[in-house]
Design a protein around this motif. Sequence first.
Motif, PDB file in Angstrom:
ATOM      1  N   VAL A  95      34.482  37.945  15.067  1.00 52.14           N
ATOM      2  CA  VAL A  95      35.033  38.045  13.717  1.00 52.14           C
ATOM      3  C   VAL A  95      33.876  38.397  12.778  1.00 52.14           C
ATOM      4  O   VAL A  95      32.868  37.688  12.734  1.00 52.14           O
ATOM      5  CB  VAL A  95      35.715  36.725  13.295  1.00 52.14           C
ATOM      6  CG1 VAL A  95      36.376  36.878  11.938  1.00 52.14           C
ATOM      7  CG2 VAL A  95      36.726  36.267  14.351  1.00 52.14           C
ATOM      8  N   ASN A  96      34.035  39.488  12.050  1.00 50.21           N
ATOM      9  CA  ASN A  96      32.941  40.036  11.268  1.00 50.21           C
ATOM     10  C   ASN A  96      33.371  40.276   9.822  1.00 50.21           C
ATOM     11  O   ASN A  96      34.468  40.728   9.558  1.00 50.21           O
ATOM     12  CB  ASN A  96      32.507  41.375  11.897  1.00 50.21           C
ATOM     13  CG  ASN A  96      31.290  41.948  11.247  1.00 50.21           C
ATOM     14  OD1 ASN A  96      30.271  41.285  11.131  1.00 50.21           O
ATOM     15  ND2 ASN A  96      31.380  43.208  10.819  1.00 50.21           N
ATOM     16  N   LEU A  97      32.461  39.965   8.913  1.00 57.40           N
ATOM     17  CA  LEU A  97      32.601  40.359   7.513  1.00 57.40           C
ATOM     18  C   LEU A  97      31.447  41.307   7.226  1.00 57.40           C
ATOM     19  O   LEU A  97      30.297  40.853   7.107  1.00 57.40           O
ATOM     20  CB  LEU A  97      32.564  39.139   6.589  1.00 57.40           C
ATOM     21  CG  LEU A  97      32.707  39.440   5.096  1.00 57.40           C
ATOM     22  CD1 LEU A  97      34.033  40.105   4.770  1.00 57.40           C
ATOM     23  CD2 LEU A  97      32.535  38.151   4.288  1.00 57.40           C
ATOM     24  N   PRO A  98      31.701  42.618   7.200  1.00 53.83           N
ATOM     25  CA  PRO A  98      30.605  43.571   7.009  1.00 53.83           C
ATOM     26  C   PRO A  98      29.862  43.330   5.703  1.00 53.83           C
ATOM     27  O   PRO A  98      30.430  42.845   4.729  1.00 53.83           O
ATOM     28  CB  PRO A  98      31.320  44.931   6.979  1.00 53.83           C
ATOM     29  CG  PRO A  98      32.629  44.703   7.650  1.00 53.83           C
ATOM     30  CD  PRO A  98      32.999  43.280   7.339  1.00 53.83           C
ATOM     31  N   ALA A  99      28.588  43.704   5.708  1.00 51.80           N
ATOM     32  CA  ALA A  99      27.754  43.539   4.509  1.00 51.80           C
ATOM     33  C   ALA A  99      28.184  44.509   3.434  1.00 51.80           C
ATOM     34  O   ALA A  99      28.750  45.524   3.660  1.00 51.80           O
ATOM     35  CB  ALA A  99      26.295  43.775   4.860  1.00 51.80           C
ATOM     36  N   ALA A 148      31.192  35.480  13.380  1.00 55.38           N
ATOM     37  CA  ALA A 148      31.496  34.385  14.313  1.00 55.38           C
ATOM     38  C   ALA A 148      31.984  34.991  15.621  1.00 55.38           C
ATOM     39  O   ALA A 148      32.625  36.043  15.627  1.00 55.38           O
ATOM     40  CB  ALA A 148      32.566  33.458  13.732  1.00 55.38           C
ATOM     41  N   TRP A 149      31.680  34.327  16.717  1.00 54.90           N
ATOM     42  CA  TRP A 149      32.164  34.734  18.047  1.00 54.90           C
ATOM     43  C   TRP A 149      32.775  33.493  18.659  1.00 54.90           C
ATOM     44  O   TRP A 149      32.135  32.439  18.717  1.00 54.90           O
ATOM     45  CB  TRP A 149      31.013  35.240  18.884  1.00 54.90           C
ATOM     46  CG  TRP A 149      31.408  35.991  20.132  1.00 54.90           C
ATOM     47  CD1 TRP A 149      32.605  35.972  20.785  1.00 54.90           C
ATOM     48  CD2 TRP A 149      30.573  36.870  20.868  1.00 54.90           C
ATOM     49  NE1 TRP A 149      32.573  36.788  21.879  1.00 54.90           N
ATOM     50  CE2 TRP A 149      31.325  37.356  21.953  1.00 54.90           C
ATOM     51  CE3 TRP A 149      29.262  37.284  20.730  1.00 54.90           C
ATOM     52  CZ2 TRP A 149      30.807  38.241  22.899  1.00 54.90           C
ATOM     53  CZ3 TRP A 149      28.741  38.166  21.670  1.00 54.90           C
ATOM     54  CH2 TRP A 149      29.515  38.638  22.725  1.00 54.90           C
ATOM     55  N   ALA A 157      46.550  57.141  25.475  1.00 51.91           N
ATOM     56  CA  ALA A 157      46.065  56.019  24.653  1.00 51.91           C
ATOM     57  C   ALA A 157      45.362  54.998  25.535  1.00 51.91           C
ATOM     58  O   ALA A 157      45.646  54.883  26.718  1.00 51.91           O
ATOM     59  CB  ALA A 157      47.230  55.349  23.935  1.00 51.91           C
ATOM     60  N   VAL A 158      44.453  54.261  24.928  1.00 52.37           N
ATOM     61  CA  VAL A 158      43.812  53.118  25.572  1.00 52.37           C
ATOM     62  C   VAL A 158      44.260  51.888  24.791  1.00 52.37           C
ATOM     63  O   VAL A 158      44.099  51.835  23.565  1.00 52.37           O
ATOM     64  CB  VAL A 158      42.276  53.247  25.556  1.00 52.37           C
ATOM     65  CG1 VAL A 158      41.635  52.001  26.121  1.00 52.37           C
ATOM     66  CG2 VAL A 158      41.839  54.488  26.322  1.00 52.37           C
ATOM     67  N   THR A 159      44.842  50.931  25.492  1.00 51.54           N
ATOM     68  CA  THR A 159      45.402  49.750  24.841  1.00 51.54           C
ATOM     69  C   THR A 159      44.873  48.485  25.505  1.00 51.54           C
ATOM     70  O   THR A 159      45.013  48.340  26.724  1.00 51.54           O
ATOM     71  CB  THR A 159      46.944  49.764  24.951  1.00 51.54           C
ATOM     72  OG1 THR A 159      47.431  50.999  24.457  1.00 51.54           O
ATOM     73  CG2 THR A 159      47.555  48.624  24.160  1.00 51.54           C
ATOM     74  N   PRO A 160      44.258  47.563  24.756  1.00 52.49           N
ATOM     75  CA  PRO A 160      43.881  46.287  25.354  1.00 52.49           C
ATOM     76  C   PRO A 160      45.117  45.600  25.937  1.00 52.49           C
ATOM     77  O   PRO A 160      46.200  45.643  25.353  1.00 52.49           O
ATOM     78  CB  PRO A 160      43.308  45.488  24.182  1.00 52.49           C
ATOM     79  CG  PRO A 160      42.889  46.521  23.192  1.00 52.49           C
ATOM     80  CD  PRO A 160      43.873  47.645  23.344  1.00 52.49           C
ATOM     81  N   LEU A 216      37.767  41.007  21.511  1.00 46.55           N
ATOM     82  CA  LEU A 216      38.419  41.768  20.451  1.00 46.55           C
ATOM     83  C   LEU A 216      37.553  41.594  19.206  1.00 46.55           C
ATOM     84  O   LEU A 216      37.254  40.481  18.793  1.00 46.55           O
ATOM     85  CB  LEU A 216      39.836  41.259  20.216  1.00 46.55           C
ATOM     86  CG  LEU A 216      40.783  41.398  21.410  1.00 46.55           C
ATOM     87  CD1 LEU A 216      42.123  40.748  21.116  1.00 46.55           C
ATOM     88  CD2 LEU A 216      40.980  42.854  21.783  1.00 46.55           C
ATOM     89  N   PHE A 217      37.137  42.702  18.618  1.00 43.97           N
ATOM     90  CA  PHE A 217      36.256  42.687  17.458  1.00 43.97           C
ATOM     91  C   PHE A 217      37.092  42.909  16.210  1.00 43.97           C
ATOM     92  O   PHE A 217      37.776  43.919  16.102  1.00 43.97           O
ATOM     93  CB  PHE A 217      35.190  43.785  17.584  1.00 43.97           C
ATOM     94  CG  PHE A 217      34.022  43.614  16.664  1.00 43.97           C
ATOM     95  CD1 PHE A 217      32.845  43.072  17.134  1.00 43.97           C
ATOM     96  CD2 PHE A 217      34.092  44.007  15.339  1.00 43.97           C
ATOM     97  CE1 PHE A 217      31.745  42.923  16.299  1.00 43.97           C
ATOM     98  CE2 PHE A 217      33.012  43.852  14.484  1.00 43.97           C
ATOM     99  CZ  PHE A 217      31.835  43.309  14.969  1.00 43.97           C
ATOM    100  N   LEU A 218      37.038  41.962  15.288  1.00 38.98           N
ATOM    101  CA  LEU A 218      37.868  41.978  14.091  1.00 38.98           C
ATOM    102  C   LEU A 218      36.994  42.082  12.849  1.00 38.98           C
ATOM    103  O   LEU A 218      36.196  41.196  12.580  1.00 38.98           O
ATOM    104  CB  LEU A 218      38.615  40.641  14.037  1.00 38.98           C
ATOM    105  CG  LEU A 218      40.111  40.624  14.053  1.00 38.98           C
ATOM    106  CD1 LEU A 218      40.605  39.226  14.328  1.00 38.98           C
ATOM    107  CD2 LEU A 218      40.692  41.173  12.815  1.00 38.98           C
ATOM    108  N   ASP A 219      37.108  43.162  12.102  1.00 43.09           N
ATOM    109  CA  ASP A 219      36.425  43.287  10.814  1.00 43.09           C
ATOM    110  C   ASP A 219      37.343  42.774   9.722  1.00 43.09           C
ATOM    111  O   ASP A 219      38.489  43.213   9.616  1.00 43.09           O
ATOM    112  CB  ASP A 219      36.070  44.752  10.519  1.00 43.09           C
ATOM    113  CG  ASP A 219      34.810  45.206  11.231  1.00 43.09           C
ATOM    114  OD1 ASP A 219      33.823  44.443  11.242  1.00 43.09           O
ATOM    115  OD2 ASP A 219      34.805  46.323  11.767  1.00 43.09           O
TER     116      ASP A 219
END
Length: 124
Positions: free
Chosen positions: A120-124, A108-109, A3-6, A71-74
């Motif tokens: 922080v992302n809200l996908p289209a 937002a970043w 596994a790869v873990t932040p 960290l990228f959050l959808d």
Amino acid sequence: MRAVTPFLMFQGQAGAALDLYLRLPGARLLHRQDTPEGRVQMAELDLSGQRVRVTDSPIPHAFTFTPSMSLFLDCDTQGEFDEVCALLGAGGTYLMPPGEYGFSARFAWLNDPHGVSWQVNLPA
């Protein structure tokens, strides 16, 4: 490879960072072990299915977090996006404030109050 873990390494702020991150939607603490002095020796949390390890470094160091690793959050809804931005942005610094940048509905970043960078992302 298993596994790869932040892995987030703090200098005395891991407990406060965990308290903040556990307020995110879908977050839960999987394990926490503290030192006798009350610092976080090792903790693991689940952020919507992504395991993240957290520690307070027992050795002082001259470096901290950088926005080049984030960290990228959808998010699922506008309300969730607003909640996450308000939570992580309070006391932090926006690199790109919440807005419409053409590649998603909202984005937002920011660096949270502990220096960790989040997209922080809200996908289209």
